[in-house]
Design a protein around this motif. Structure first.
Motif, PDB file in Angstrom:
ATOM      1  N   ALA A   1       0.784  -1.212   0.047  1.00 44.97           N
ATOM      2  CA  ALA A   1       0.054  -0.145   0.033  1.00 44.97           C
ATOM      3  C   ALA A   1       0.784   1.371  -0.112  1.00 44.97           C
ATOM      4  O   ALA A   1       1.975   1.264   0.635  1.00 44.97           O
ATOM      5  N   ASP A   2       0.427   2.134  -0.649  1.00 46.16           N
ATOM      6  CA  ASP A   2       1.102   3.601  -0.566  1.00 46.16           C
ATOM      7  C   ASP A   2       0.192   4.539  -0.504  1.00 46.16           C
ATOM      8  O   ASP A   2      -0.970   4.540  -1.375  1.00 46.16           O
ATOM      9  N   ALA A   3       0.333   5.824   0.008  1.00 43.27           N
ATOM     10  CA  ALA A   3      -0.566   7.158   0.035  1.00 43.27           C
ATOM     11  C   ALA A   3       0.062   8.168   0.171  1.00 43.27           C
ATOM     12  O   ALA A   3       1.299   8.138   0.946  1.00 43.27           O
ATOM     13  N   TYR A   4      -0.163   9.277  -0.362  1.00 39.45           N
ATOM     14  CA  TYR A   4       0.149  10.616  -0.164  1.00 39.45           C
ATOM     15  C   TYR A   4      -1.041  11.632  -0.591  1.00 39.45           C
ATOM     16  O   TYR A   4      -1.820  11.368  -1.142  1.00 39.45           O
ATOM     17  N   VAL A   5      -0.833  12.939  -0.301  1.00 36.34           N
ATOM     18  CA  VAL A   5      -1.790  13.668  -0.301  1.00 36.34           C
ATOM     19  C   VAL A   5      -1.395  14.665  -1.560  1.00 36.34           C
ATOM     20  O   VAL A   5      -2.277  15.010  -2.409  1.00 36.34           O
TER      21      VAL A   5
ATOM     22  N   ALA B   1      -4.728  -5.013   2.496  1.00 34.61           N
ATOM     23  CA  ALA B   1      -3.891  -3.830   2.715  1.00 34.61           C
ATOM     24  C   ALA B   1      -5.000  -2.515   2.642  1.00 34.61           C
ATOM     25  O   ALA B   1      -5.975  -2.853   2.022  1.00 34.61           O
ATOM     26  N   SER B   2      -4.540  -1.618   3.125  1.00 33.68           N
ATOM     27  CA  SER B   2      -5.278  -0.435   2.927  1.00 33.68           C
ATOM     28  C   SER B   2      -4.730   0.905   3.125  1.00 33.68           C
ATOM     29  O   SER B   2      -3.411   1.011   3.303  1.00 33.68           O
ATOM     30  N   ALA B   3      -5.055   1.902   2.246  1.00 34.06           N
ATOM     31  CA  ALA B   3      -4.505   3.108   2.108  1.00 34.06           C
ATOM     32  C   ALA B   3      -5.492   4.318   2.283  1.00 34.06           C
ATOM     33  O   ALA B   3      -6.681   4.054   1.731  1.00 34.06           O
ATOM     34  N   SER B   4      -5.095   5.510   2.734  1.00 35.57           N
ATOM     35  CA  SER B   4      -6.016   6.851   2.611  1.00 35.57           C
ATOM     36  C   SER B   4      -5.273   7.803   2.711  1.00 35.57           C
ATOM     37  O   SER B   4      -4.100   7.986   3.177  1.00 35.57           O
ATOM     38  N   ALA B   5      -5.697   9.086   1.946  1.00 34.61           N
ATOM     39  CA  ALA B   5      -5.123  10.465   2.030  1.00 34.61           C
ATOM     40  C   ALA B   5      -6.446  11.482   1.975  1.00 34.61           C
ATOM     41  O   ALA B   5      -7.228  11.275   1.409  1.00 34.61           O
TER      42      ALA B   5
ATOM     43  N   VAL C   1      -3.036  -4.382  -8.349  1.00 30.94           N
ATOM     44  CA  VAL C   1      -2.809  -3.217  -7.692  1.00 30.94           C
ATOM     45  C   VAL C   1      -3.741  -2.112  -7.901  1.00 30.94           C
ATOM     46  O   VAL C   1      -3.607  -1.614  -9.132  1.00 30.94           O
ATOM     47  N   LEU C   2      -4.653  -1.828  -7.107  1.00 32.61           N
ATOM     48  CA  LEU C   2      -5.506  -0.178  -7.571  1.00 32.61           C
ATOM     49  C   LEU C   2      -4.825   0.740  -7.142  1.00 32.61           C
ATOM     50  O   LEU C   2      -4.359   0.994  -5.910  1.00 32.61           O
ATOM     51  N   THR C   3      -5.024   1.746  -8.198  1.00 31.38           N
ATOM     52  CA  THR C   3      -4.369   3.262  -7.702  1.00 31.38           C
ATOM     53  C   THR C   3      -5.445   4.147  -8.031  1.00 31.38           C
ATOM     54  O   THR C   3      -6.136   4.247  -9.107  1.00 31.38           O
ATOM     55  N   VAL C   4      -5.848   4.945  -6.996  1.00 33.51           N
ATOM     56  CA  VAL C   4      -6.882   5.901  -7.074  1.00 33.51           C
ATOM     57  C   VAL C   4      -6.343   7.444  -6.520  1.00 33.51           C
ATOM     58  O   VAL C   4      -5.476   7.492  -5.648  1.00 33.51           O
ATOM     59  N   ASN C   5      -6.723   8.096  -7.590  1.00 34.37           N
ATOM     60  CA  ASN C   5      -6.211   9.664  -7.302  1.00 34.37           C
ATOM     61  C   ASN C   5      -7.363  10.507  -7.298  1.00 34.37           C
ATOM     62  O   ASN C   5      -8.328  10.423  -8.387  1.00 34.37           O
ATOM     63  N   ALA C   6      -7.658  11.476  -6.179  1.00 35.30           N
ATOM     64  CA  ALA C   6      -8.906  12.077  -6.239  1.00 35.30           C
ATOM     65  C   ALA C   6      -8.869  13.215  -7.318  1.00 35.30           C
ATOM     66  O   ALA C   6      -9.994  13.281  -8.004  1.00 35.30           O
TER      67      ALA C   6
ATOM     68  N   VAL D   1      -0.924  15.476  -8.584  1.00 31.84           N
ATOM     69  CA  VAL D   1      -1.891  14.622  -7.983  1.00 31.84           C
ATOM     70  C   VAL D   1      -2.289  15.028  -6.608  1.00 31.84           C
ATOM     71  O   VAL D   1      -1.241  15.461  -5.975  1.00 31.84           O
ATOM     72  N   ILE D   2      -3.405  15.123  -6.354  1.00 34.09           N
ATOM     73  CA  ILE D   2      -4.033  15.486  -4.876  1.00 34.09           C
ATOM     74  C   ILE D   2      -4.961  14.257  -4.480  1.00 34.09           C
ATOM     75  O   ILE D   2      -6.124  14.025  -5.141  1.00 34.09           O
ATOM     76  N   GLY D   3      -4.602  13.714  -3.455  1.00 29.62           N
ATOM     77  CA  GLY D   3      -5.307  12.687  -2.881  1.00 29.62           C
ATOM     78  C   GLY D   3      -5.008  11.247  -3.535  1.00 29.62           C
ATOM     79  O   GLY D   3      -5.955  10.845  -4.300  1.00 29.62           O
ATOM     80  N   HIS D   4      -3.691  10.605  -3.112  1.00 28.79           N
ATOM     81  CA  HIS D   4      -3.438   9.315  -3.834  1.00 28.79           C
ATOM     82  C   HIS D   4      -3.530   8.100  -3.004  1.00 28.79           C
ATOM     83  O   HIS D   4      -3.020   8.117  -1.812  1.00 28.79           O
ATOM     84  N   ALA D   5      -4.120   7.299  -3.234  1.00 28.52           N
ATOM     85  CA  ALA D   5      -4.138   6.000  -2.245  1.00 28.52           C
ATOM     86  C   ALA D   5      -4.152   4.754  -3.394  1.00 28.52           C
ATOM     87  O   ALA D   5      -4.754   4.481  -4.284  1.00 28.52           O
ATOM     88  N   GLU D   6      -3.073   3.593  -2.651  1.00 29.43           N
ATOM     89  CA  GLU D   6      -2.833   2.565  -3.822  1.00 29.43           C
ATOM     90  C   GLU D   6      -2.734   1.316  -2.865  1.00 29.43           C
ATOM     91  O   GLU D   6      -1.918   1.472  -1.872  1.00 29.43           O
ATOM     92  N   CYS D   7      -3.095   0.095  -3.339  1.00 31.89           N
ATOM     93  CA  CYS D   7      -3.370  -1.168  -2.642  1.00 31.89           C
ATOM     94  C   CYS D   7      -3.409  -2.208  -3.320  1.00 31.89           C
ATOM     95  O   CYS D   7      -3.864  -2.281  -4.397  1.00 31.89           O
TER      96      CYS D   7
END
Length: 250
Positions: A35-39, A94-98, A178-183, A198-204
């Motif tokens: 998992a990986d996350a950043y804002v 696994a989980s991730a949030s930003a 692996v799913l990648t989500v960008n707000a 990229v603003i709001g990145h969550a990957e798992c």
């Protein structure tokens, strides 16, 4: 007769192998959950400084990373930026949030205002789901603001004249599941360096549970075991008969 018996033995063995192969479970592609996350993350815009993924959390080891405000490059916010990741090898999850409450971007030719940014991703051995949402936002080019859709469906694209494009709730899945989500994912025109923001990145991504031991359905195992035993007994019978025939010939 020998040929017929040999064919029966081979058929029994093939049946056993076939039954056991069908019973083998499918496995997740990853060796361990990730998992990986950043804002925030931006490339350099003209003379502006690029912003590395901030704050960033990566599993393993995971945990929560926070920043109180951020004013660098095109990014300006006084809000708290939070990135969190976690995982559990025992069950392969696994989980991730930003998240960030309010954030602004100065792109030179345009400005972006966002509120209530929240990206999440949750993965299991069978797949991953997530969302990247904003409570509200706008892009202003000159004096003309363009409102951004709140809680937009996945991969909602908005073209911004003279600026580029914005994808809201961007979601992609790679070959390993692996799913990648960008707000919010902003891509500028080539004339503006073609930069990405990229603003709001969550990957798992999930994995096969570390504690799991592949099991065969008892009824199927019985069928497979019986076929294997039959094949072995037939082979022994043929060998003994051949040995007797050879002894008699002497």
């Amino acid at each position: 007769m020998r040929t017929r018996t040999r064919n029966r033995v081979l058929a029994g063995t093939a049946l056993a192998v076939g039954v056991l192969s069908v019973a083998s479970p499918a496995h997740a592609a990853l060796p361990a959950p990730t998992a990986d996350a950043y804002v925030v993350s931006t490339q350099a815009l003209g003379g502006m400084v690029a912003v590395a993924p901030s704050p960033e959390s990566t599993y393993p080891s995971g945990g929560t990373r926070t920043l109180i405000g951020l004013n660098v490059g095109p990014v300006a916010t006084n809000s708290t930026l939070t990135a969190t990741t976690a995982g559990n090898p025992a069950d392969g999850t696994a989980s991730a949030s930003a998240t960030v409450d309010k954030l602004g971007l100065d792109l030179g030719v345009a400005s972006v205002s966002l509120t209530g940014v929240n990206s999440t991703c949750t993965a299991t051995p069978t797949g991953a789901t997530g969302s990247g949402l904003i409570a509200g936002g706008s892009v202003t080019v000159g004096l003309l603001p363009v409102n951004l859709q709140a809680n937009a469906p996945a991969n909602t694209k908005v073209d911004i004249p003279l600026v580029g494009s914005i994808v809201l709730n961007e979601q992609t899945t790679d070959a390993n599941g692996v799913l990648t989500v960008n707000a919010v994912h902003i891509t500028l025109l080539p004339s503006l360096n073609g930069a990405n923001l990229v603003i709001g990145h969550a990957e798992c991504g999930g994995a096969e549970p570390a504690a799991a031991v592949p099991m065969i359905n008892p009824s199927v195992a019985g069928m497979g075991g019986g076929a294997v035993l039959a094949g072995v007994l037939a082979t022994v019978y043929v060998r003994r008969r051949n040995a007797r025939s050879a002894a008699s010939a002497v």
